[in-house]
Design a protein around this motif. Structure first.
Motif, short mmCIF file in Angstrom:
data_model
loop_
_atom_site.label_atom_id
_atom_site.label_comp_id
_atom_site.label_asym_id
_atom_site.label_seq_id
_atom_site.Cartn_x
_atom_site.Cartn_y
_atom_site.Cartn_z
N ALA A 149 79.35 -44.27 7.61
CA ALA A 149 79.23 -43.98 9.04
C ALA A 149 78.20 -44.90 9.69
O ALA A 149 77.88 -44.75 10.86
CB ALA A 149 78.86 -42.52 9.25
N THR A 185 83.72 -42.73 14.85
CA THR A 185 83.72 -42.64 13.39
C THR A 185 82.43 -42.00 12.89
O THR A 185 82.44 -41.17 11.99
CB THR A 185 83.81 -44.04 12.75
OG1 THR A 185 84.77 -44.78 13.47
CG2 THR A 185 84.22 -43.94 11.30
N GLY A 199 82.29 -38.75 11.00
CA GLY A 199 81.80 -38.93 9.63
C GLY A 199 80.68 -37.95 9.32
O GLY A 199 80.73 -37.25 8.31
N GLU A 222 88.19 -50.51 10.31
CA GLU A 222 88.82 -49.52 11.19
C GLU A 222 89.64 -50.18 12.27
O GLU A 222 90.79 -49.82 12.50
CB GLU A 222 87.74 -48.79 11.99
CG GLU A 222 87.07 -47.66 11.40
CD GLU A 222 85.97 -47.28 12.37
OE1 GLU A 222 86.31 -46.87 13.49
OE2 GLU A 222 84.80 -47.43 12.01
N MET A 253 90.66 -38.23 9.40
CA MET A 253 91.57 -39.20 10.01
C MET A 253 92.47 -38.54 11.04
O MET A 253 92.77 -39.10 12.10
CB MET A 253 92.39 -39.90 8.93
CG MET A 253 91.54 -40.88 8.13
SD MET A 253 92.21 -41.40 6.53
CE MET A 253 93.83 -41.89 6.90
N TYR A 271 90.53 -37.91 14.17
CA TYR A 271 90.33 -39.22 14.81
C TYR A 271 91.56 -39.58 15.62
O TYR A 271 91.49 -39.99 16.77
CB TYR A 271 90.08 -40.26 13.71
CG TYR A 271 89.63 -41.62 14.22
CD1 TYR A 271 88.30 -41.98 14.14
CD2 TYR A 271 90.54 -42.53 14.75
CE1 TYR A 271 87.87 -43.22 14.59
CE2 TYR A 271 90.13 -43.76 15.20
CZ TYR A 271 88.79 -44.11 15.12
OH TYR A 271 88.38 -45.34 15.57
#
Ligand code: SF4
Ligand code: SF4
Ligand code: SF4
Lengths: 304, 400
Positions: free
Chosen positions: B66, B94, B98, B244, B379, B382
């Motif tokens: 992270a 993230t 994270g 990413e 994920m 996200y």
């Protein structure tokens, strides 16, 4: 746009500020060992492997009865460790010693928490659930414990055990040094009261250290001339004397330096009065102010 | 710096998302088992092995990976390289996700999850873990604050709760407005605080093992372990952003943002170089290279970490050709990330051995399911957030 020379120095400046000042405020680390604590001497030459101490320990600490309490043979085929059901266990070792008929001679060794003078577990516990008491006992207060098991990672003797099968309220389990008993006048730990061969001697640590040294001196050739626990990891409350090398009975070779010293020194020299985070904050603030001014972009710096 | 982030207009249920869902369900089952049968029921942890996959990967590796959040914030906001701002938002997301999952991982791993608040009241300032816990707790909140303006940006002026809830619309609207205005003025505090807190706990994660010199293999046990953790966090921050961004832009068919990623990798040469220098220097100063040829699994794991995780990607990045190719940059970034992952696994799992009572350790299926489940959930969320909030750069609006 490139990673220019100027940026390089900006990075270096910040990194340097946080590292360079490291030793300056380092105050000398001091042992926190209690001045007149208790100790217990284990004389391995006297232990006959009767496992009475295991039984007594379970009883005074309200633990389940030891595994096959009366067994003094096959139970020894397996090397056991203290666990969540037993604070102490006795193991048998064949170290190559022979009796007069050339039969291998066993050595028995009791294991329990050593109640270190500067215990790693106490230093490690983030919530202060483990504390070193004036009596020398390393006490566990479950009401502070979060179950992170860092104490287990830290202990050089691999003593604390965990109730892994309790889903919600597991505890760390280890020898208490029978704190409730020894903090009373004349009180003895459960295991030391019962030992039929006086392999266990309880008393002030200073006194029993002398007892140990006297035994070594008065019986030349019988013992290895060394008191295990006098200096290991800065000293432990439990001391061992033996006629066979200590590593052979699973008492590990350890440095004489208290193990928490390094990490505590680093932590305190960096974070006492939060000086280094504050300094870093200041440096970064200055850099931010400057770099945003130089570019003359007075809009918001965050989020976008 | 006229970039503009926007919500995505893409289909949500793709095959990839369905695969995530499968892992999430497996993880959920393992978590239920953990909270009914105990840690011992789903893991191979023992008294000799108190920390395993969950601490090594979910917590320690999670925190390291992270690092993109504070390293990009430092670059774009503190060092004033506004050019990089398009990547700060995804990196911030993230980091926020994270760290949220680091805390969730901790809650699953610690025996008394409901007691996690206790260190806030019972302090042991000698404890390295205490400092890590406090920093992570504060930093998580800092990250949420930093993310708030993104939420406000999306909903300000169009809060529209349905039905009876509509009476709250003006109120929420006002809160968003005032909050956003206050945050706008104070954001610099949070940004710097985030960097400071990150430096503190990234390094202290390395100090955790200093108390156990007899258990950690000498290839990793060094007094500069905190410095190595810190420099490796610096080094892995931008590769994480590259990784990413490349995955997201290619899976969602957005602009590749190579114009930003390529210069980021130049900085990485420098940061990874420092880490590599310290790693090798440490090995030579302490003379631990004598272990290198002993062929044990620990040594081999160290060699993989050094070779594939540090040296190969560093040399790769020296070549202009690699730096300018999307594939090359992505490969190097992946190797660096892999190197840091292996390093954390090595320090907390492979290099750790209780000399008296070790009984070998390999994570149980339950542990693996939980870890994979957490990663999949991360994920998944996200994906949801970039679909509905202005995090990613809108397609075809390339900055200078
Ligand atoms: S032996 Fe282990 S558990 Fe006992 S006091 Fe020492 S460090 Fe703590
Ligand atoms: S498991 Fe409990 S006693 Fe051990 S370090 Fe963690 S909080 Fe402290
Ligand atoms: S001191 Fe008490 S708790 Fe420790 S081994 Fe002896 S009887 Fe058991």
């Amino acid at each position: 746009m490139q990673f220019s020379r100027r940026n390089f120095f900006k990075f270096m400046g910040v990194a340097g500020a946080s590292v360079a000042a490291l030793p300056s405020s380092a105050r000398a680390w001091k042992s926190k060992a209690p001045p007149d604590s208790y100790g217990c001497l284990v004389d391995l030459t006297r232990c006959v492997g009767c496992r009475k101490c295991e039984e007594a320990c379970s009883e005074v600490n309200k633990l389940p009865a030891p595994e096959r309490a009366d067994c003094q043979c096959t139970i020894f085929d397996r090397k056991r460790r203290p666990d969540d059901k037993a604070y102490t266990v006795v193991n048998r070792y064949f170290t190559g010693k022979l009796d007069q008929f050339d039969n291998p001679l066993p050595t028995y060794a009791k294991v329990q928490c050593m109640h270190c003078q500067d215990p790693s577990c106490v230093s490690a516990c983030l919530a202060g659930a483990l504390t070193k008491d004036e009596t020398g006992a390393v006490k566990y207060d479950v009401s502070r414990c979060i179950g992170c098991r860092y104490c287990m990672v830290a202990c050089p003797f691999e003593i604390p055990a965990y109730e892994y099968h309790n889903p919600i309220t597991p505890k760390v389990m280890k020898c208490t040094f029978c704190y409730d008993r020894i903090s009373e006048q004349g009180g003895l730990p459960g295991c030391a009261t019962i030992c039929p061969t006086e392999a266990l001697t309880f008393g002030k640590r200073k006194t029993i250290l002398k007892v140990a040294q006297k035994r070594l001196k008065e019986n030349p050739g019988k013992y290895i001339d060394y008191v295990y626990g006098e200096k290991e990891v800065g000293g432990t409350s439990w001391l061992y004397i033996s006629s066979v090398p200590f590593e052979k009975v699973n008492l590990p070779a350890l440095p004489n330096k208290p193990l928490p010293k390094l990490s505590e020194t680093i932590q305190h020299s960096l974070f006492s009065y939060l000086w280094s985070p504050l300094a870093l904050f200041g440096v970064l603030g200055a850099v931010m102010y400057k770099s945003n001014k130089v570019q003359e972009e007075p809009q918001n710096k965050g989020g976008a | 710096m006229e970039h503009k982030a926007s919500p995505l207009n893409k289909k949500f249920w793709t095959p990839g998302v369905l695969v995530m869902l499968v892992f999430m369900i497996a993880g959920a089952i393992a978590i239920i088992a953990r909270f009914t049968g105990g840690i011992g029921y789903v893991t191979n942890l023992s008294n000799a092995r108190p920390w395993g996959l969950w601490v090594g990967v979910d917590v320690a590796t999670g925190v390291a990976l992270a690092a993109g959040g504070f390293t990009t914030a430092a670059l774009a906001h503190i060092f004033g390289r506004h050019y990089y701002e398009p990547v700060t938002r995804p990196a911030l997301l993230t980091a926020a996700l994270g760290y949220t999952f680091v805390v969730i991982g901790l809650l699953i791993d610690i025996g008394r999850s409901w007691a996690i608040w206790k260190p806030m009241f019972y302090w042991n300032t000698n404890s390295v873990l205490f400092e890590v816990a406090v920093c992570v707790a504060i930093y998580l909140n800092v990250l949420y604050f930093e993310f708030l303006p993104i939420v406000a940006e999306q909903f300000k002026g169009r809060v529209n709760l349905p039905g009876i809830m509509a009476v709250f619309n003006p109120l929420i609207e006002m809160i968003l407005k005032i909050g956003d205005a206050i945050l706008d003025k104070t954001m610099w505090i949070f940004i710097i605080l985030g960097v400071v807190l990150s430096c503190m706990h990234q390094s202290s994660l390395g100090s955790l093992m200093l108390v156990a010199p007899t258990k950690l293999h000498p290839l990793w046990y060094t007094p500069i372990l905190p410095l190595l953790f810190l420099t490796s966090a610096f080094a892995v921050g931008y590769p994480m952003v590259v990784f990413e961004t490349t995955i997201i832009t290619s899976s969602l068919k957005l602009d590749s943002e190579m114009n930003i990623l390529a210069p980021l990798t130049r900085i990485t040469i420098f940061l990874l170089g420092i880490y590599m220098f310290l790693k090798f220097g440490d090995m030579f100063v302490r003379g631990t290279y004598i272990y290198l040829l002993d062929g044990t699994y620990q040594t081999n794991s160290f060699i993989i970490e050094m070779l594939l995780g540090i040296m190969v990607p560093w040399i790769m990045l020296l070549f202009e050709k690699v730096r300018n190719s999307r594939k090359g940059v992505f490969t190097a970034a992946s190797l660096i990330i892999g190197g840091v992952v292996i390093n954390r696994i090595n320090v907390f799992i492979v290099g750790y051995k209780s000399p008296l009572s070790d009984n070998g350790y390999f994570p149980a299926p339950g542990e693996i399911f939980v870890t994979l489940g957490l990663i999949a959930t991360l994920m998944f969320i996200y994906r949801i957030i970039v679909t509905y909030l202005p995090v990613l750069q809108a397609p075809k609006e390339v900055s200078p």
